[in-house]
Write a protein that holds these residues in place. Structure first.
Motif, PDB file in Angstrom:
ATOM      1  N   GLY A  34      87.512  30.897 -23.304  1.00  0.00           N
ATOM      2  CA  GLY A  34      88.455  29.827 -23.580  1.00  0.00           C
ATOM      3  C   GLY A  34      89.892  30.292 -23.472  1.00  0.00           C
ATOM      4  O   GLY A  34      90.191  31.457 -23.728  1.00  0.00           O
ATOM      5  N   CYS A  49      88.406  25.886 -20.791  1.00  0.00           N
ATOM      6  CA  CYS A  49      87.286  26.795 -20.999  1.00  0.00           C
ATOM      7  C   CYS A  49      86.458  26.849 -19.728  1.00  0.00           C
ATOM      8  O   CYS A  49      86.383  25.856 -18.987  1.00  0.00           O
ATOM      9  CB  CYS A  49      86.430  26.321 -22.164  1.00  0.00           C
ATOM     10  N   ARG A  98      83.420  33.782 -26.344  1.00  0.00           N
ATOM     11  CA  ARG A  98      82.413  33.285 -27.275  1.00  0.00           C
ATOM     12  C   ARG A  98      81.133  34.051 -27.029  1.00  0.00           C
ATOM     13  O   ARG A  98      80.515  33.896 -25.979  1.00  0.00           O
ATOM     14  CB  ARG A  98      82.211  31.784 -27.047  1.00  0.00           C
ATOM     15  N   ARG A 103      77.960  27.875 -24.617  1.00  0.00           N
ATOM     16  CA  ARG A 103      78.652  26.646 -24.255  1.00  0.00           C
ATOM     17  C   ARG A 103      80.120  26.763 -24.579  1.00  0.00           C
ATOM     18  O   ARG A 103      80.510  27.437 -25.532  1.00  0.00           O
ATOM     19  CB  ARG A 103      78.066  25.457 -25.026  1.00  0.00           C
ATOM     20  N   CYS A 104      80.918  26.053 -23.830  1.00  0.00           N
ATOM     21  CA  CYS A 104      82.344  26.021 -24.100  1.00  0.00           C
ATOM     22  C   CYS A 104      82.630  25.236 -25.370  1.00  0.00           C
ATOM     23  O   CYS A 104      81.858  24.374 -25.784  1.00  0.00           O
ATOM     24  CB  CYS A 104      83.080  25.379 -22.925  1.00  0.00           C
ATOM     25  N   SER A 105      83.765  25.542 -25.934  1.00  0.00           N
ATOM     26  CA  SER A 105      84.253  24.811 -27.093  1.00  0.00           C
ATOM     27  C   SER A 105      85.762  24.918 -27.108  1.00  0.00           C
ATOM     28  O   SER A 105      86.333  25.902 -26.619  1.00  0.00           O
ATOM     29  CB  SER A 105      83.676  25.393 -28.382  1.00  0.00           C
ATOM     30  N   ASN A 106      86.423  23.914 -27.648  1.00  0.00           N
ATOM     31  CA  ASN A 106      87.868  23.970 -27.833  1.00  0.00           C
ATOM     32  C   ASN A 106      88.246  24.304 -29.266  1.00  0.00           C
ATOM     33  O   ASN A 106      89.414  24.248 -29.628  1.00  0.00           O
ATOM     34  CB  ASN A 106      88.511  22.643 -27.420  1.00  0.00           C
ATOM     35  N   TRP A 107      87.258  24.671 -30.054  1.00  0.00           N
ATOM     36  CA  TRP A 107      87.519  25.008 -31.443  1.00  0.00           C
ATOM     37  C   TRP A 107      87.818  26.487 -31.581  1.00  0.00           C
ATOM     38  O   TRP A 107      87.051  27.330 -31.117  1.00  0.00           O
ATOM     39  CB  TRP A 107      86.323  24.638 -32.312  1.00  0.00           C
ATOM     40  N   ALA A 110      85.116  28.767 -32.994  1.00  0.00           N
ATOM     41  CA  ALA A 110      83.903  28.980 -32.204  1.00  0.00           C
ATOM     42  C   ALA A 110      83.916  30.300 -31.447  1.00  0.00           C
ATOM     43  O   ALA A 110      82.891  30.698 -30.891  1.00  0.00           O
ATOM     44  CB  ALA A 110      83.709  27.833 -31.224  1.00  0.00           C
ATOM     45  N   TYR A 111      85.044  30.961 -31.406  1.00  0.00           N
ATOM     46  CA  TYR A 111      85.196  32.152 -30.581  1.00  0.00           C
ATOM     47  C   TYR A 111      85.174  33.421 -31.411  1.00  0.00           C
ATOM     48  O   TYR A 111      85.691  33.466 -32.527  1.00  0.00           O
ATOM     49  CB  TYR A 111      86.472  32.054 -29.742  1.00  0.00           C
TER      50      TYR A 111
END
Length: 124
Positions: A34, A49, A98, A103-107, A110-111
């Motif tokens: 991300g 991401c 991550r 899966r991608c995340s914008n949070w 989450a990383y």
């Protein structure tokens, strides 16, 4: 594990920059990566991401059609090509990996691994 974002600088509106995310001790190719940014006085926000290997990419609306995220698997590098930069793009940009999910995340939460940021300043 060490990630490093680089390529920032001071540019005029309408200019382009290419940010790179590199890693030591970690295979960027196998994990979602991300890109985040944090402007002065604001919270860190996810902007883009890229999924593992040739996974899907996503972008927030504010940078869609201007920024492109991609991988160079041979160099274990993820790049963020930023075109038509605007003053509101000014921020410290971070890359993050991550490790726990594919899966991608914008949070932010989450990383698992973060690099030191690189400052992008867009000003005339």
């Amino acid at each position: 594990v060490q990630l490093q974002a680089s390529g920032g600088g001071l540019v005029q509106p309408g200019s382009s920059l290419r940010l790179s995310c590199t890693a030591s001790g970690f295979n960027l190719n196998e994990n979602p990566i991300g890109w985040f940014r944090q402007a002065p006085g604001k919270e860190r926000e996810g902007v883009s991401c890229i999924g593992p290997r040739d996974g899907p990419t996503n972008y927030v609306d504010s940078i869609r059609d201007r920024f492109t995220v991609s991988r160079d698997n041979a160099k274990n590098t993820v790049t963020l090509q930023m075109n038509n930069l605007k003053p509101e793009d000014t921020a410290v940009y971070y890359c993050a990996a991550r490790a726990s999910m594919d899966r991608c995340s914008n949070w932010v939460v989450a990383y698992d691994y973060w690099g030191q940021g690189t400052l992008v300043t867009v000003s005339s």
